[in-house]
Scaffold this motif. Structure first.
Motif: not given
Lengths: 280, 301
Positions: B48-49, B260-263, B265-267
């Protein structure tokens, strides 16, 4: 032969003509926003109907003559005031802090010789060449990991990391062109380092310091990318607010807001450029 | 003796005091965040991020094809998007160069107040907000925009042209934002151009084209290369221009990173993509610095 050719009437007209095209390319798009911001036509901005101040008035809380459709896309004056205030707080704090840090560093690197000077010079260039998006996400990861809540404070910190380098460059240029004999004379006459700095060095580099501050102020005020990643829900700045408006659709109110922002940036930039061009 | 020692110690203290704020700030809020980003790119994405602290080089496998495990698959689309970004950045460099080079000669041939005025007018748009400048091109290019309205009202076209959401519109937006970055370094080297060398080349019988190719172009090359580097870097990572002028049709690596950061969430995946851009930038800057050093050495010898 070549300079004769270039000086001929034909070529000098060609250069002038090109210069005109070049400036048109730079200014036509911005001029268009200016003209559209006074156009009453809210369906298609490209077709002129009537002259109006309404779009400006909606920003300051006047004008109710618009249709319900427009009203749905119009931000309240309170909300606009809030984001403008956020932007001002961030830009003022970030540029003040980075002016102090940048000036101190410039003096250290210009007036002292020490091991690791090269390292510092490289370190100062780095924040300016790292792409915005990379710095933005690196700060986001750091702030979230370190338990900072995303707020105006995180934006101020984020801006300061790269603004100090800009101030450093402007102030360094000023210091490099400065006569050091006055500083030596002041020291010989018995003034301490602090007095010498306050009474001799600072007055001489002041145009550079103010120029650096104004440059930092404008860059901070206009920053979109880094702020985009590290702004919290309650800490929108004006550019992020405009970005959100643009995502919802192009409405005339954006024109008026854009013109006001442009006018403000241009005035500050003009003062900065004037100060920088002025000789001692 | 003791006196000079005390002075030295005081100088040292002043120096440390002057350097402390920058050192502290850049290490805590710049070097450490960048290092953490590098570490993140080798970690496993959490469900979950966030991240799981396991060694996980497979984020790079998704982009480059190696290394891979059972869960991650190589998708060539990421490389394609990266190549498309590089292509857009190169085109931006070329167009800004073609626009700025003659303009630099135009300004350098002026004198006095006119010259200052021209420089002022060219520098000023640099301070206009980037979003506002992109917004201006949206107004110009969209189906109901300035160009289409004019073309339609003159009867040249019946249906609005598709000017937005193409590589073309993205490149125009980039060029508009980045032209000052190209103009200023080129102008600096054109301004320094020694016209006696140009005359010497003509006296020795070179024709204008030869003079341009063998004398003027090499002498202004430092400005051209410097400008190209500082235009290429921001163009490669930009995601605001393609987001508005490219729509969903033109994707650049910056858009992938943003999403990938804001939607999604795969940092770690976003961090890996960002590092790919960084690698490109580092190589370019190293090249530029080594070139400058070599030029400086030749200048001394």
């Amino acid at each position: 032969m070549l300079d004769k050719i270039l000086n001929s009437r034909f070529w000098s007209w060609l250069f002038k003509g090109y210069g005109f095209v070049f400036l048109t390319f730079l200014y036509l798009p911005l001029g268009l926003i200016f003209v559209y911001s006074f156009n009453a036509n809210s369906i298609n901005m490209a077709v002129w109907t009537d002259f109006t101040f309404d779009w400006y008035l909606t920003i300051f809380g006047g004008a109710n003559s618009q249709s319900e459709f427009d009203a749905a896309f119009t931000e309240s004056p309170e909300r606009i005031f809030e984001v403008v205030r956020n932007s001002a707080v961030v830009a003022l704090c970030a540029s003040t802090i980075s002016t102090v840090i940048g000036t101190a560093t410039a003096i250290a690197l210009q007036r002292y010789n020490f091991a690791g000077k090269k390292f510092y010079q490289a370190l100062l260039i780095l924040p300016m060449i790292v792409p915005d998006i990379v710095l933005g996400i690196a700060l986001l990861i750091f702030f979230v990991g370190a338990g900072f809540e995303l707020s105006l404070l995180t934006i101020i910190i984020g801006h300061t990391t790269f603004l100090a380098s800009y101030v450093f460059i402007v102030v360094s240029a000023r210091l490099a062109g400065m006569d050091t004999t006055l500083e030596q004379a002041s020291a010989d006459l018995g003034a301490g380092p602090l007095t010498t700095f306050r009474r001799v060095t600072l007055p001489q580099i002041m145009p550079g310091v103010v120029g650096g501050f104004l440059l930092a102020f404008i860059i901070s005020l206009d920053d979109v990318v880094i702020t985009y990643f590290i702004a919290g829900v309650g800490s929108q700045t004006l550019p992020i607010f405009i970005l959100a408006m643009m995502r919802r659709g192009l409405r005339p109110q954006i024109n008026a807001l854009a013109v006001l922002l442009l006018a403000f940036s241009f005035v500050v930039a003009a003062i900065g450029l004037y100060l920088r061009s002025r000789k001692t | 003796m003791a006196g000079s020692g005390a002075i030295l110690a005081r100088k040292r203290r002043t120096l440390i005091l002057l350097l402390a704020p920058l050192t502290l700030m850049l290490s805590v809020f710049f070097l450490i965040p960048l290092s953490i980003m590098v570490i993140y790119s080798f970690l496993e994405p959490g469900l979950y991020g966030g991240v799981e602290w396991n060694w996980y080089p497979y984020n790079y496998g998704r982009i480059l094809g190696w290394p891979l495990n059972d869960f991650e698959t190589f998708e060539v689309i990421y490389l394609k998007i990266f190549l498309n970004s590089a292509q857009i950045a190169v085109m931006t460099v070329i167009v800004t160069f073609l626009l700025s080079y003659p303009a630099a000669f135009w300004v350098s041939r002026m004198t006095g107040a006119r010259k200052n005025m021209a420089l002022f007018l060219i520098t000023l748009p640099f301070f206009a907000n980037m979003l506002v400048r992109i917004y201006a091109w949206l107004l110009l290019l969209r189906p109901t925009g300035f160009f289409n309205t004019i073309l339609q009202s003159t009867g040249l076209i019946a249906e609005p042209l598709n000017l937005l959401f193409t590589n073309f519109s993205v490149i125009i937006g980039m060029v508009y934002i980045l032209t000052p970055f190209m103009f200023l370094p080129i102008y600096a080297s054109v301004e320094k151009l020694d016209y006696s060398l140009v005359r010497a080349s003509q006296d020795l019988g070179a024709n204008p084209i030869q003079t341009f190719r063998r004398v003027i172009l090499p002498l202004t090359a430092p400005g051209i290369i410097g400008g190209s580097v500082i235009v290429f870097i921001p163009a490669l990572g930009n995601f605001i221009v393609p987001a508005f002028l490219g729509g969903s049709k033109v994707q650049m690596t910056g858009n992938l990173i943003e999403r990938s950061f804001l939607q999604s969430r795969d940092w770690p995946f976003g961090a890996a993509l960002a590092l790919l851009i960084m690698a490109f930038v580092v190589i370019l800057v190293m090249f530029q610095i080594s070139r400058q050093n070599r030029a400086a050495e030749r200048g001394i010898a």
